[in-house]
Design an enzyme around this catalytic site. Structure first.
Site, mmCIF file in Angstrom:
data_model
loop_
_atom_site.group_PDB
_atom_site.id
_atom_site.type_symbol
_atom_site.label_atom_id
_atom_site.label_comp_id
_atom_site.label_asym_id
_atom_site.label_seq_id
_atom_site.Cartn_x
_atom_site.Cartn_y
_atom_site.Cartn_z
ATOM 1 N N ASN A 11 0.870 -1.179 0.000
ATOM 2 C CA ASN A 11 0.000 0.000 0.000
ATOM 3 C C ASN A 11 0.907 1.230 0.000
ATOM 4 O O ASN A 11 1.514 1.548 1.021
ATOM 5 C CB ASN A 11 -0.888 -0.035 1.258
ATOM 6 C CG ASN A 11 -1.726 1.228 1.410
ATOM 7 O OD1 ASN A 11 -1.778 2.064 0.509
ATOM 8 N ND2 ASN A 11 -2.385 1.366 2.553
ATOM 9 N N LYS A 13 0.079 4.225 -0.224
ATOM 10 C CA LYS A 13 -0.573 5.393 0.392
ATOM 11 C C LYS A 13 -0.372 6.624 -0.507
ATOM 12 O O LYS A 13 -0.335 6.480 -1.722
ATOM 13 C CB LYS A 13 -0.063 5.590 1.817
ATOM 14 C CG LYS A 13 -0.177 4.300 2.635
ATOM 15 C CD LYS A 13 0.065 4.465 4.104
ATOM 16 C CE LYS A 13 -0.105 3.106 4.793
ATOM 17 N NZ LYS A 13 0.008 3.168 6.239
ATOM 18 N N HIS A 98 -9.418 1.123 5.216
ATOM 19 C CA HIS A 98 -8.127 1.318 5.885
ATOM 20 C C HIS A 98 -8.329 2.266 7.059
ATOM 21 O O HIS A 98 -9.113 3.211 6.972
ATOM 22 C CB HIS A 98 -7.106 1.898 4.895
ATOM 23 C CG HIS A 98 -5.714 1.848 5.445
ATOM 24 N ND1 HIS A 98 -5.261 2.756 6.372
ATOM 25 C CD2 HIS A 98 -4.694 0.986 5.219
ATOM 26 C CE1 HIS A 98 -4.010 2.440 6.691
ATOM 27 N NE2 HIS A 98 -3.639 1.376 6.001
ATOM 28 N N GLU A 100 -6.663 4.623 8.149
ATOM 29 C CA GLU A 100 -6.413 6.045 7.861
ATOM 30 C C GLU A 100 -7.649 6.692 7.244
ATOM 31 O O GLU A 100 -7.928 7.865 7.473
ATOM 32 C CB GLU A 100 -5.179 6.186 6.953
ATOM 33 C CG GLU A 100 -3.893 5.929 7.737
ATOM 34 C CD GLU A 100 -2.734 5.388 6.920
ATOM 35 O OE1 GLU A 100 -2.779 5.462 5.678
ATOM 36 O OE2 GLU A 100 -1.772 4.884 7.543
ATOM 37 N N GLU A 168 -5.136 -4.994 10.646
ATOM 38 C CA GLU A 168 -4.108 -3.973 10.829
ATOM 39 C C GLU A 168 -4.354 -3.235 12.149
ATOM 40 O O GLU A 168 -5.181 -2.321 12.199
ATOM 41 C CB GLU A 168 -4.162 -2.948 9.689
ATOM 42 C CG GLU A 168 -3.864 -3.517 8.324
ATOM 43 C CD GLU A 168 -3.288 -2.468 7.380
ATOM 44 O OE1 GLU A 168 -2.205 -2.715 6.852
ATOM 45 O OE2 GLU A 168 -3.894 -1.400 7.200
ATOM 46 N N GLY A 174 2.871 2.236 10.779
ATOM 47 C CA GLY A 174 3.855 3.316 10.651
ATOM 48 C C GLY A 174 4.596 3.645 11.929
ATOM 49 O O GLY A 174 5.255 4.679 12.017
ATOM 50 N N SER A 214 3.680 -2.194 10.274
ATOM 51 C CA SER A 214 5.124 -2.275 10.533
ATOM 52 C C SER A 214 5.724 -3.633 10.172
ATOM 53 O O SER A 214 6.628 -4.120 10.841
ATOM 54 C CB SER A 214 5.441 -1.918 11.989
ATOM 55 O OG SER A 214 5.113 -0.554 12.232
HETATM 56 P P1 13P Z 1 3.245 0.306 7.568
HETATM 57 O O1 13P Z 1 3.740 -0.974 6.971
HETATM 58 O O2 13P Z 1 3.970 1.513 7.055
HETATM 59 O O3 13P Z 1 3.181 0.231 9.063
HETATM 60 O O4 13P Z 1 1.731 0.519 7.066
HETATM 61 C C1 13P Z 1 0.854 -0.554 7.149
HETATM 62 C C2 13P Z 1 -0.377 -0.193 6.429
HETATM 63 O O5 13P Z 1 -1.103 0.705 6.830
HETATM 64 C C3 13P Z 1 -0.686 -0.916 5.195
HETATM 65 O O6 13P Z 1 -1.976 -0.656 4.753
#
Ligand code: 13P
Length: 251
Positions: A11, A13, A98, A100, A168, A174, A214
């Site tokens: 992803n 982002k 997601h 976010e 997740e 992150g 992560s």
């Molecule tokens: P990270 O791998 O940067 O922690 O992000 C995970 C994520 O949100 C994948 O959708």
């Protein structure tokens, strides 16, 4: 026990310009010259380069996915992108729900379910994300939160082969922090049990449950070896071809 072919999805982002296609070229080279990947590989870039990623990835087996879609197929929704548009651009998957987007676009389970429905209608496989916040885990409600998200975010009419679930934990995204392997095993077993309840023993056991948060080259192998972890949804570490390839090779 049913065997499930693992899926590793990147992803990106809100990262990636046309020059990021160089990373895709490098990934394709690594995938085609190294040992054949034991995972389905998906890259979910920003929508601006989705068509290019889909076209470029096709020859090396890299599939493309969107990061979100609108619930409707078309209409007066300035700035939004429908599942049909993603499919038209060459996507085969789309991430929905997601954390976010749940947090910064106020997407609740009803919206996520409608997006998943729209995705399936357009012929895409939605990767439906669930996960608890840190305070929910500390308060002991991680499983009940995830179970609620699962039951409300998966469309009623969805067939087991039409969807992917991604666990997740919000606090692991992150941050460089991950749950322990025991915690991952426990949550994935819980999700598996809910999917078996919903889809039946045989079908519920064929659905992919990805772990995200992560996941890095250094911890991928141990996480991907946990029972009921059928792949990963990778953020930061999917931006560099070498790191992403190392994770794919950890399967
Ligand atoms: P990270 O791998 O940067 O922690 O992000 C995970 C994520 O949100 C994948 O959708």
């Amino acid at each position: 026990m049913t065997t499930i072919s693992p899926l590793i999805a990147g992803n990106w982002k809100m990262n990636g310009l046309s020059q990021s296609l160089d990373e895709l070229t490098e990934l394709a080279q690594l995938l085609t010259t190294g040992e054949a990947p034991r995972a389905v590989v998906v890259v979910c870039p920003p929508a601006t380069i989705l068509a290019a990623v889909a076209a470029q990835g096709a020859s090396s087996g890299i599939m493309a996915g969107g990061q979100d879609c609108h619930v409707e197929a078309s209409g007066a929704h300035t700035g939004d992108i429908s599942a049909y548009m993603l499919a038209d651009a060459g996507a085969q998957f789309v991430i929905v729900g997601h954390s976010e987007r749940r947090a910064s676009h106020a997407e609740n389970d009803d919206i996520v379910r409608a997006k998943a429905e729209a995705a399936i209608g357009a012929g895409l496989k939605p990767i439906i994300c669930v996960g608890e916040t840190e305070s929910e885990r500390d308060g002991g409600s991680a499983e009940s939160i995830v179970n609620q998200q699962l039951s409300r975010s998966i469309p009623d009419a969805a067939e087991h082969h039409e969807i992917v679930v991604a666990y997740e934990p919000v606090w692991a995204i992150g941050t460089g922090r991950t749950p322990t392997l025991e915690e991952i095993a426990q949550m994935h077993a819980n999700i598996r049990a809910r999917l078996v309840e919903r889809f039946g023993e045989e079908r519920g056991n064929t659905l992919r449950i990805l772990y995200g948060g992560s996941m890095k080259p250094l911890n991928a192998r141990e996480i991907l070896n946990v029972d009921n972890v059928n792949g990963g949804l990778i953020g930061g570490a999917s931006l560099l071809a070498k790191d992403f390839y190392t994770i794919i090779s950890s399967v």
